[in-house]
Motif scaffolding. Structure first.
Motif, mmCIF file in Angstrom:
data_model
loop_
_atom_site.group_PDB
_atom_site.id
_atom_site.type_symbol
_atom_site.label_atom_id
_atom_site.label_comp_id
_atom_site.label_asym_id
_atom_site.label_seq_id
_atom_site.Cartn_x
_atom_site.Cartn_y
_atom_site.Cartn_z
ATOM 1 N N LYS A 1 0.810 -1.224 0.000
ATOM 2 C CA LYS A 1 0.000 0.000 0.000
ATOM 3 C C LYS A 1 0.840 1.270 0.000
ATOM 4 O O LYS A 1 0.313 2.359 -0.223
ATOM 5 C CB LYS A 1 -0.924 0.003 1.212
ATOM 6 C CG LYS A 1 -2.081 -0.980 1.122
ATOM 7 C CD LYS A 1 -2.956 -0.906 2.357
ATOM 8 C CE LYS A 1 -4.155 -1.842 2.234
ATOM 9 N NZ LYS A 1 -5.005 -1.812 3.467
ATOM 10 N N MET A 2 2.134 1.154 0.257
ATOM 11 C CA MET A 2 2.975 2.351 0.321
ATOM 12 C C MET A 2 3.187 2.926 -1.078
ATOM 13 O O MET A 2 3.538 2.218 -2.012
ATOM 14 C CB MET A 2 4.315 2.024 0.980
ATOM 15 C CG MET A 2 4.207 1.725 2.451
ATOM 16 S SD MET A 2 5.811 1.578 3.271
ATOM 17 C CE MET A 2 6.381 3.282 3.206
ATOM 18 N N ARG A 3 2.982 4.241 -1.204
ATOM 19 C CA ARG A 3 3.151 4.932 -2.475
ATOM 20 C C ARG A 3 4.608 5.361 -2.653
ATOM 21 O O ARG A 3 5.387 5.391 -1.696
ATOM 22 C CB ARG A 3 2.229 6.158 -2.536
ATOM 23 C CG ARG A 3 0.749 5.792 -2.500
ATOM 24 C CD ARG A 3 -0.104 7.046 -2.390
ATOM 25 N NE ARG A 3 0.172 7.977 -3.485
ATOM 26 C CZ ARG A 3 -0.393 7.918 -4.689
ATOM 27 N NH1 ARG A 3 -1.275 6.973 -4.955
ATOM 28 N NH2 ARG A 3 -0.095 8.812 -5.616
ATOM 29 N N GLY A 4 4.940 5.716 -3.864
ATOM 30 C CA GLY A 4 6.302 6.136 -4.169
ATOM 31 C C GLY A 4 6.756 7.316 -3.333
ATOM 32 O O GLY A 4 7.906 7.366 -2.876
ATOM 33 N N GLU A 5 5.844 8.271 -3.084
ATOM 34 C CA GLU A 5 6.221 9.439 -2.278
ATOM 35 C C GLU A 5 6.599 9.025 -0.859
ATOM 36 O O GLU A 5 7.536 9.561 -0.260
ATOM 37 C CB GLU A 5 5.061 10.452 -2.232
ATOM 38 C CG GLU A 5 4.716 11.072 -3.563
ATOM 39 C CD GLU A 5 3.626 10.288 -4.290
ATOM 40 O OE1 GLU A 5 3.493 9.068 -4.040
ATOM 41 O OE2 GLU A 5 2.923 10.909 -5.110
ATOM 42 N N ALA A 6 5.859 8.057 -0.326
ATOM 43 C CA ALA A 6 6.140 7.593 1.030
ATOM 44 C C ALA A 6 7.488 6.883 1.082
ATOM 45 O O ALA A 6 8.248 7.022 2.050
ATOM 46 C CB ALA A 6 5.029 6.661 1.505
ATOM 47 N N VAL A 7 7.797 6.129 0.031
ATOM 48 C CA VAL A 7 9.076 5.431 -0.009
ATOM 49 C C VAL A 7 10.218 6.433 -0.087
ATOM 50 O O VAL A 7 11.245 6.296 0.599
ATOM 51 C CB VAL A 7 9.127 4.452 -1.199
ATOM 52 C CG1 VAL A 7 10.507 3.817 -1.314
ATOM 53 C CG2 VAL A 7 8.062 3.366 -1.046
ATOM 54 N N TRP A 8 10.066 7.470 -0.908
ATOM 55 C CA TRP A 8 11.127 8.484 -1.016
ATOM 56 C C TRP A 8 11.287 9.238 0.301
ATOM 57 O O TRP A 8 12.407 9.541 0.723
ATOM 58 C CB TRP A 8 10.820 9.459 -2.142
ATOM 59 C CG TRP A 8 11.919 10.447 -2.361
ATOM 60 C CD1 TRP A 8 11.897 11.789 -2.148
ATOM 61 C CD2 TRP A 8 13.251 10.147 -2.811
ATOM 62 N NE1 TRP A 8 13.108 12.351 -2.433
ATOM 63 C CE2 TRP A 8 13.963 11.366 -2.851
ATOM 64 C CE3 TRP A 8 13.903 8.972 -3.182
ATOM 65 C CZ2 TRP A 8 15.294 11.429 -3.235
ATOM 66 C CZ3 TRP A 8 15.231 9.045 -3.582
ATOM 67 C CH2 TRP A 8 15.908 10.267 -3.604
ATOM 68 N N SER A 9 10.177 9.517 0.976
ATOM 69 C CA SER A 9 10.245 10.154 2.286
ATOM 70 C C SER A 9 11.000 9.279 3.269
ATOM 71 O O SER A 9 11.771 9.769 4.108
ATOM 72 C CB SER A 9 8.829 10.436 2.800
ATOM 73 O OG SER A 9 8.858 10.968 4.109
ATOM 74 N N LEU A 10 10.809 7.981 3.157
ATOM 75 C CA LEU A 10 11.504 7.035 4.025
ATOM 76 C C LEU A 10 13.006 7.064 3.772
ATOM 77 O O LEU A 10 13.807 7.041 4.710
ATOM 78 C CB LEU A 10 10.952 5.629 3.795
ATOM 79 C CG LEU A 10 11.576 4.481 4.583
ATOM 80 C CD1 LEU A 10 11.425 4.710 6.076
ATOM 81 C CD2 LEU A 10 10.913 3.166 4.173
ATOM 82 N N VAL A 11 13.401 7.135 2.515
ATOM 83 C CA VAL A 11 14.824 7.228 2.178
ATOM 84 C C VAL A 11 15.443 8.458 2.830
ATOM 85 O O VAL A 11 16.528 8.410 3.409
ATOM 86 C CB VAL A 11 15.017 7.263 0.643
ATOM 87 C CG1 VAL A 11 16.462 7.601 0.290
ATOM 88 C CG2 VAL A 11 14.607 5.935 0.025
ATOM 89 N N ASN A 12 14.732 9.588 2.756
ATOM 90 C CA ASN A 12 15.225 10.809 3.380
ATOM 91 C C ASN A 12 15.280 10.686 4.899
ATOM 92 O O ASN A 12 16.198 11.195 5.546
ATOM 93 C CB ASN A 12 14.349 12.005 2.985
ATOM 94 C CG ASN A 12 14.619 12.473 1.574
ATOM 95 O OD1 ASN A 12 15.735 12.349 1.084
ATOM 96 N ND2 ASN A 12 13.607 13.004 0.917
ATOM 97 N N LYS A 13 14.278 10.012 5.454
ATOM 98 C CA LYS A 13 14.245 9.850 6.911
ATOM 99 C C LYS A 13 15.471 9.090 7.397
ATOM 100 O O LYS A 13 16.059 9.421 8.433
ATOM 101 C CB LYS A 13 12.968 9.115 7.326
ATOM 102 C CG LYS A 13 12.809 8.981 8.840
ATOM 103 C CD LYS A 13 11.585 8.147 9.198
ATOM 104 C CE LYS A 13 10.298 8.853 8.846
ATOM 105 N NZ LYS A 13 9.102 8.079 9.312
ATOM 106 N N ILE A 14 15.882 8.067 6.658
ATOM 107 C CA ILE A 14 17.065 7.297 7.041
ATOM 108 C C ILE A 14 18.290 8.211 7.096
ATOM 109 O O ILE A 14 19.103 8.142 8.024
ATOM 110 C CB ILE A 14 17.294 6.144 6.048
ATOM 111 C CG1 ILE A 14 16.157 5.124 6.157
ATOM 112 C CG2 ILE A 14 18.630 5.452 6.317
ATOM 113 C CD1 ILE A 14 16.167 4.075 5.073
ATOM 114 N N ALA A 15 18.409 9.097 6.108
ATOM 115 C CA ALA A 15 19.548 10.023 6.084
ATOM 116 C C ALA A 15 19.517 10.969 7.276
ATOM 117 O O ALA A 15 20.556 11.249 7.899
ATOM 118 C CB ALA A 15 19.548 10.812 4.783
#
Length: 467
Positions: A339-353
């Motif tokens: 159910k996760m959208r692409g925007e949520a995945v990209w936000s997650l990548v940024n969150k890790i950083a």
């Protein structure tokens, strides 16, 4: 001499027993303690053949094997180790074929380890207990009514019970450190980029997962780390190893928790005791507020949940998993990932950083950080049930038990846990220490200082090394 894997290797090297005799002792211990549920597969023929091969080597060939002839077990997650198909605690993978050794598995063998089986893991590592629906139920040898933790609980239970002296383990959200803490062991989660991930470089968890071992001693953790780490040739930069400076270290101490994540008094008091020991050895102690680590810790736990969901959803499609053969929680986590959208995945990548940045900022003023590992004693069996579909509740329950565990994984920083005493029930009181990227030597040196206090003793002898 400490009773650990190093001591067993020394005994084998001196001819006090052969690798075959050590293997026979581990096989007997595994059979005797089958009810512990630590070991899911035993291949005696393979184990004995490995031991015989070691015994037949020349002295020169054995010289560079720090764990020459030592029996061991691999976790049913990670690896793989050739000849032992990984099922990740799931019926959905029971027909999987055995792969060849991973690069890291080959390094384990080169270090002299003789593998004879696999240890219990929860399905796809989704729990801080080791109770896959397919079985077996893994118990804590210190108290069989309690869980040994997860997801490397089978490995930890096997080492604590003395079936083996050391065992392979993995850590994506605390899965080395939590079981080590539950079972009175030493667990080192290495820096991102230090462990070989070839030849496939699956990167299933975006770099937050790593592999090493659960150990009886700090010297074993040091020896196995330096035996198998480095030259990873992987997708992440390999950190330069940072040596411990000659001067005293500035050590931050988190000796409190907040109302949303209460820690029992004994598990906070042991942090103060550890700090006093390190201060007496020449280091300075600086208080760090719980609020300074709780925020990044919560963000890391939330990010771990989302990464686990994306990873599992991808794996389910990639390997055409029969979801009808998976547990209810696994199905719910997969659905969450889908159910996760692409925007949520990209936000997650940024969150890790940003999590990594926040942790680096902590180390602008300190050289290491002492913090809680667990908030309570090991949980009763069934505390992390996977027979429901409330993923938020499941991941929050795990965060409340080990509130800062995922912080090391998401940031990529190394962390170690070790026991520093026992509570009123005789259960281990763990200490967790974090350090900057590449500072494993620093962590190991601090842990060794604490270990010399001898505040914890293992109640079970190691097979082949007993009196």
């Amino acid at each position: 001499m400490q009773a650990d894997a190093t001591a067993l290797a020394v005994a084998i090297g001196k001819g006090e027993l052969t690798a075959r005799q050590a293997m026979e002792a581990s096989l007997a211990a595994s059979a005797l303690q089958e009810g512990l549920g630590a070991v899911i597969r035993v291949d005696a023929e393979t184990g004995l053949a490995a031991a015989d091969r070691f015994d037949s080597l020349s002295s020169d060939d054995k010289a560079n094997m720090p764990f020459g002839g030592v029996p061991t077990l691999a976790k049913d997650l990670g690896g793989p180790f050739g000849g032992f198909a990984v099922h990740a605690g799931s019926r959905a993978l029971e027909g999987a074929d055995s792969d060849a050794d991973s690069d890291l598995a080959a390094r384990f063998r080169d270090a002299g380890f003789c593998l004879f089986g696999l240890t219990t893991s929860p399905e796809f590592g989704l729990s801080l207990a080791s109770k896959p629906e397919k079985g077996p139920l893994c118990r804590n040898p210190l108290d069989p009514s309690l869980s040994p933790g997860g997801s490397s609980g089978g490995s930890a239970a096997a080492v604590a019970a003395g079936i083996v002296s050391i065992a392979h383990a993995t850590d994506a959200g605390g899965s080395i450190r939590v079981p080590a803490a539950c079972c009175g062991l030493v667990g080192l989660k290495p820096s991102r980029g230090t462990m070989a991930a070839g030849p496939n470089y699956g990167n299933y968890l975006g770099g937050i997962a790593t592999e090493l071992a659960v150990c009886r001693s700090v010297r074993d953790a040091r020896a196995v780390f330096f035996a198998v780490s480095g030259d990873a040739h992987g997708p992440f930069p390999q950190p330069s190893f940072i040596k411990t400076p000659d001067r005293g270290l500035r050590i931050g101490l988190v000796a409190e928790t907040g109302p949303d994540t209460p820690c029992d008094p004994a598990r906070l008091a042991v942090l103060e005791e550890a700090a006093k020991t390190l201060e007496a050895s020449g280091h300075s102690i600086e208080p760090v507020a719980w609020n300074d680590v709780e925020g990044p810790g919560k963000q890391a736990a939330a990010a771990f949940a989302d990464i686990a969901a994306i990873n599992l959803a991808n794996s389910a499609s990639r390997f055409s998993l029969d979801l009808a053969k998976t547990e209810t929680m696994t199905q719910a986590v997969i659905e969450r990932g889908r159910k996760m959208r692409g925007e949520a995945v990209w936000s997650l990548v940024n969150k890790i950083a940003f999590i990594a940045r926040d942790v680096w900022q902590l180390f602008d003023d300190i050289d290491a950080l002492i913090a809680p590992m667990l908030t309570t004693a090991p949980k009763p069996l069934g505390a992390f049930s996977t027979d429901h579909s409330d993923t938020d509740a499941h991941f929050e329950r795990m965060r409340a038990f080990a509130p800062l565990a995922a912080l090391a994984n998401l940031s990529g920083f190394p962390a170690i846990t070790l026991p520093f005493g026992a509570d009123s029930r005789g259960l281990p009181l763990p200490v967790q220490i974090f350090a900057p990227m590449g500072a494993e030597d620093r962590l190991l040196s601090l842990a060794a200082t604490l270990e010399r206090e001898e505040r914890w003793s293992h109640p079970f002898e190691i097979a082949g090394l007993g009196a």
